[in-house]
Design a protein around this motif. Sequence first.
Motif, PDB file in Angstrom:
ATOM      1  N   SER A 100       0.843  -1.197   0.000  1.00  0.00           N
ATOM      2  CA  SER A 100       0.000   0.000   0.000  1.00  0.00           C
ATOM      3  C   SER A 100       0.877   1.245   0.000  1.00  0.00           C
ATOM      4  CB  SER A 100      -0.900   0.024   1.241  1.00  0.00           C
ATOM      5  OG  SER A 100      -1.667  -1.159   1.312  1.00  0.00           O
ATOM      6  N   THR A 101       0.364   2.303  -0.618  1.00  0.00           N
ATOM      7  CA  THR A 101       1.061   3.595  -0.600  1.00  0.00           C
ATOM      8  C   THR A 101       0.375   4.476   0.431  1.00  0.00           C
ATOM      9  OG1 THR A 101       1.561   3.383  -2.955  1.00  0.00           O
ATOM     10  CG2 THR A 101       1.716   5.586  -1.999  1.00  0.00           C
ATOM     11  N   VAL A 102       1.160   5.048   1.332  1.00  0.00           N
ATOM     12  CA  VAL A 102       0.588   5.908   2.369  1.00  0.00           C
ATOM     13  C   VAL A 102       1.152   7.317   2.177  1.00  0.00           C
ATOM     14  CG1 VAL A 102       0.182   6.208   4.833  1.00  0.00           C
ATOM     15  CG2 VAL A 102       0.485   3.910   3.897  1.00  0.00           C
ATOM     16  N   SER A 103       0.252   8.282   2.101  1.00  0.00           N
ATOM     17  CA  SER A 103       0.656   9.619   1.658  1.00  0.00           C
ATOM     18  C   SER A 103       0.275  10.740   2.615  1.00  0.00           C
ATOM     19  CB  SER A 103       0.031   9.907   0.293  1.00  0.00           C
ATOM     20  OG  SER A 103       0.310   8.847  -0.597  1.00  0.00           O
ATOM     21  N   VAL A 122       6.005   4.853   1.704  1.00  0.00           N
ATOM     22  CA  VAL A 122       5.616   6.167   2.211  1.00  0.00           C
ATOM     23  C   VAL A 122       5.912   7.199   1.124  1.00  0.00           C
ATOM     24  CG1 VAL A 122       5.971   7.890   4.005  1.00  0.00           C
ATOM     25  CG2 VAL A 122       6.033   5.454   4.590  1.00  0.00           C
ATOM     26  N   GLU A 123       4.885   7.950   0.782  1.00  0.00           N
ATOM     27  CA  GLU A 123       5.022   8.912  -0.320  1.00  0.00           C
ATOM     28  C   GLU A 123       5.400  10.293   0.194  1.00  0.00           C
ATOM     29  OE1 GLU A 123       1.643   9.084  -2.988  1.00  0.00           O
ATOM     30  OE2 GLU A 123       2.844  10.238  -4.428  1.00  0.00           O
ATOM     31  N   LEU A 124       6.346  10.906  -0.502  1.00  0.00           N
ATOM     32  CA  LEU A 124       6.761  12.267  -0.155  1.00  0.00           C
ATOM     33  C   LEU A 124       6.099  13.264  -1.094  1.00  0.00           C
ATOM     34  CD1 LEU A 124      10.610  12.025   0.480  1.00  0.00           C
ATOM     35  CD2 LEU A 124       8.763  12.221   2.141  1.00  0.00           C
ATOM     36  N   LEU A 125       5.728  14.396  -0.557  1.00  0.00           N
ATOM     37  CA  LEU A 125       5.122  15.437  -1.387  1.00  0.00           C
ATOM     38  C   LEU A 125       6.189  16.038  -2.303  1.00  0.00           C
ATOM     39  CD1 LEU A 125       2.404  16.951  -1.800  1.00  0.00           C
ATOM     40  CD2 LEU A 125       3.288  18.707  -0.271  1.00  0.00           C
ATOM     41  N   THR A 126       5.874  16.105  -3.600  1.00  0.00           N
ATOM     42  CA  THR A 126       6.811  16.710  -4.561  1.00  0.00           C
ATOM     43  C   THR A 126       6.179  17.989  -5.109  1.00  0.00           C
ATOM     44  OG1 THR A 126       5.890  15.698  -6.552  1.00  0.00           O
ATOM     45  CG2 THR A 126       7.476  14.368  -5.293  1.00  0.00           C
ATOM     46  N   SER A 127       6.872  18.614  -6.055  1.00  0.00           N
ATOM     47  CA  SER A 127       6.329  19.827  -6.670  1.00  0.00           C
ATOM     48  C   SER A 127       5.079  19.554  -7.507  1.00  0.00           C
ATOM     49  CB  SER A 127       7.398  20.491  -7.541  1.00  0.00           C
ATOM     50  OG  SER A 127       7.855  19.564  -8.507  1.00  0.00           O
ATOM     51  N   MET A 128       4.761  18.255  -7.710  1.00  0.00           N
ATOM     52  CA  MET A 128       3.481  17.921  -8.335  1.00  0.00           C
ATOM     53  C   MET A 128       2.329  18.396  -7.471  1.00  0.00           C
ATOM     54  SD  MET A 128       3.240  15.405 -10.970  1.00  0.00           S
ATOM     55  CE  MET A 128       2.110  14.148 -10.415  1.00  0.00           C
ATOM     56  N   ARG A 129       2.539  18.362  -6.157  1.00  0.00           N
ATOM     57  CA  ARG A 129       1.491  18.731  -5.196  1.00  0.00           C
ATOM     58  C   ARG A 129       0.248  17.866  -5.383  1.00  0.00           C
ATOM     59  NH1 ARG A 129       1.805  23.675  -2.057  1.00  0.00           N
ATOM     60  NH2 ARG A 129       3.980  24.281  -2.242  1.00  0.00           N
ATOM     61  N   PRO A 134       4.819  16.102   3.505  1.00  0.00           N
ATOM     62  CA  PRO A 134       5.888  17.092   3.339  1.00  0.00           C
ATOM     63  C   PRO A 134       7.100  16.735   4.192  1.00  0.00           C
ATOM     64  CG  PRO A 134       3.956  18.069   4.438  1.00  0.00           C
ATOM     65  CD  PRO A 134       3.619  16.636   4.153  1.00  0.00           C
ATOM     66  N   THR A 135       8.280  17.127   3.734  1.00  0.00           N
ATOM     67  CA  THR A 135       9.507  16.750   4.457  1.00  0.00           C
ATOM     68  C   THR A 135       9.510  17.312   5.883  1.00  0.00           C
ATOM     69  OG1 THR A 135      10.586  18.611   3.368  1.00  0.00           O
ATOM     70  CG2 THR A 135      11.027  16.431   2.473  1.00  0.00           C
ATOM     71  N   THR A 136       8.774  18.394   6.099  1.00  0.00           N
ATOM     72  CA  THR A 136       8.714  18.982   7.453  1.00  0.00           C
ATOM     73  C   THR A 136       8.090  18.019   8.465  1.00  0.00           C
ATOM     74  OG1 THR A 136       6.656  20.029   6.756  1.00  0.00           O
ATOM     75  CG2 THR A 136       8.649  21.399   6.736  1.00  0.00           C
ATOM     76  N   GLU A 137       7.331  17.028   7.993  1.00  0.00           N
ATOM     77  CA  GLU A 137       6.664  16.090   8.920  1.00  0.00           C
ATOM     78  C   GLU A 137       7.434  14.774   9.073  1.00  0.00           C
ATOM     79  OE1 GLU A 137       2.608  15.591   7.598  1.00  0.00           O
ATOM     80  OE2 GLU A 137       2.206  17.735   7.723  1.00  0.00           O
ATOM     81  N   LEU A 138       8.625  14.695   8.455  1.00  0.00           N
ATOM     82  CA  LEU A 138       9.324  13.411   8.436  1.00  0.00           C
ATOM     83  C   LEU A 138       9.735  12.910   9.818  1.00  0.00           C
ATOM     84  CD1 LEU A 138      11.471  13.492   5.170  1.00  0.00           C
ATOM     85  CD2 LEU A 138       9.566  11.979   5.733  1.00  0.00           C
ATOM     86  N   TYR A 165      15.915  16.787 -11.381  1.00  0.00           N
ATOM     87  CA  TYR A 165      16.997  16.047 -10.711  1.00  0.00           C
ATOM     88  C   TYR A 165      17.306  16.613  -9.320  1.00  0.00           C
ATOM     89  CZ  TYR A 165      21.263  13.478  -9.876  1.00  0.00           C
ATOM     90  OH  TYR A 165      22.205  12.668  -9.321  1.00  0.00           O
ATOM     91  N   PRO A 166      17.503  17.952  -9.204  1.00  0.00           N
ATOM     92  CA  PRO A 166      17.766  18.502  -7.862  1.00  0.00           C
ATOM     93  C   PRO A 166      16.634  18.185  -6.883  1.00  0.00           C
ATOM     94  CG  PRO A 166      17.998  20.224  -9.550  1.00  0.00           C
ATOM     95  CD  PRO A 166      17.591  18.967 -10.257  1.00  0.00           C
ATOM     96  N   GLU A 167      15.411  18.210  -7.378  1.00  0.00           N
ATOM     97  CA  GLU A 167      14.288  17.898  -6.483  1.00  0.00           C
ATOM     98  C   GLU A 167      14.349  16.435  -6.038  1.00  0.00           C
ATOM     99  OE1 GLU A 167      10.326  18.477  -8.075  1.00  0.00           O
ATOM    100  OE2 GLU A 167       9.443  18.120  -6.088  1.00  0.00           O
ATOM    101  N   ALA A 168      14.634  15.544  -6.989  1.00  0.00           N
ATOM    102  CA  ALA A 168      14.728  14.118  -6.651  1.00  0.00           C
ATOM    103  C   ALA A 168      15.833  13.918  -5.612  1.00  0.00           C
ATOM    104  CB  ALA A 168      15.024  13.300  -7.909  1.00  0.00           C
TER     105      ALA A 168
END
Length: 353
Positions: A100-103, A122-129, A134-138, A165-168
Amino acid sequence: MAVTGVTLRLDGARWREHLHVVRGATPGLIPVVKGNGYGYGLARLAEESASLGVDTIAVGTVHEVDAVRDIFGGDIVILTPWRADNQRAVELADDPRIISTVSRLSDLRSIAEHGGRPRVLVELLTSMRRHGIPTTELTEVAPLLEQLDFRGWTIHLPIRAEGRYPEAEKLSRAALATAVGPLWLSHLPPEEAAALARQLGGAEGEPAALRLRVGTRLWLGDESTRTTTATVLDVHQVRRGERAGYRQRVVPADGWIVVVAGGTSHGIGLEAPTSAVSMRQRAISVATGSLEAAGLALSPYTIGGKKRWFLEPPHMQSSLVFLPRNQTPPVIGDEVPVELRLTIATVDQIVTD
Ligand SMILES: *Cc1c(COP(=O)(O)O)cnc(C)c1O
């Protein structure tokens, strides 16, 4: 045997060769098998994935699991985020072949409380939004992973290359600092993925483990492996000023109405999918005061070497296409090329040569 309807004809050997080339060039390939099955159907893609020898495929939603699980014997990732209020998603979390993917953090808490150590990405929020934590909640994520069978991080990047690439890299570093696990990525080309794996691994270390999800580039990447055609169902000679069709539109010039298989139920819309062609033809038609000026729309059907105009919007299963009188009309039973956008199309049959 003659075919009728809308047909996707596949050069099976060349298609499979393409699939193997992509597989060879893509570390940790995860074929994406979702939606309309990229025109081939979910069952067919599950079968091809099995013969490709991959260990995991990804489906879009919980509703798609049943269509693939008896055909493909490996692991199945569900891309749509898990929700505690989705009963099917909750049931599937107990299935040993499902990941399962948890987001969302709240969902990560729920699935951790569910018990039985479900397998999760675990899915991270990207610029796709679209989806992701979000990384702040990691910092809050790490303790919850102890109650789960953590299979890795998922990062769904936009298709646009700029800044990808920088975002990845940034998101991957934040993820790996929280917990070590494979990074499951979408829309990062294999060369960039290989560079990222080395960079994350550091000068001395092993490259980071990556899994790359691919749909369109895998299944539809080599256009030369397929053709799509539609059967001519009827042909009628018409004169300018006569009326035809559901809407009794005025026929703009002398010629023929060619009734061809394919309509809205096949995903054939009003416009030809290639806007470049239509724009050019459009400019010409406006300049010559011809069919578009008469309010017609370009169809995806090619007759006599050119895309032709719809006499009226397509119906459920057939379309009325206008052919001017200087053309030799096709005969009933002929196959004419039709340009389909395969991510929305439903064909009547797939013929594999
Ligand atoms: C649909 C999807 C893909 C596949 O996208 P393509 O552009 O068809 O390759 C990959 N990753 C995720 C998360 C998706 O939802």
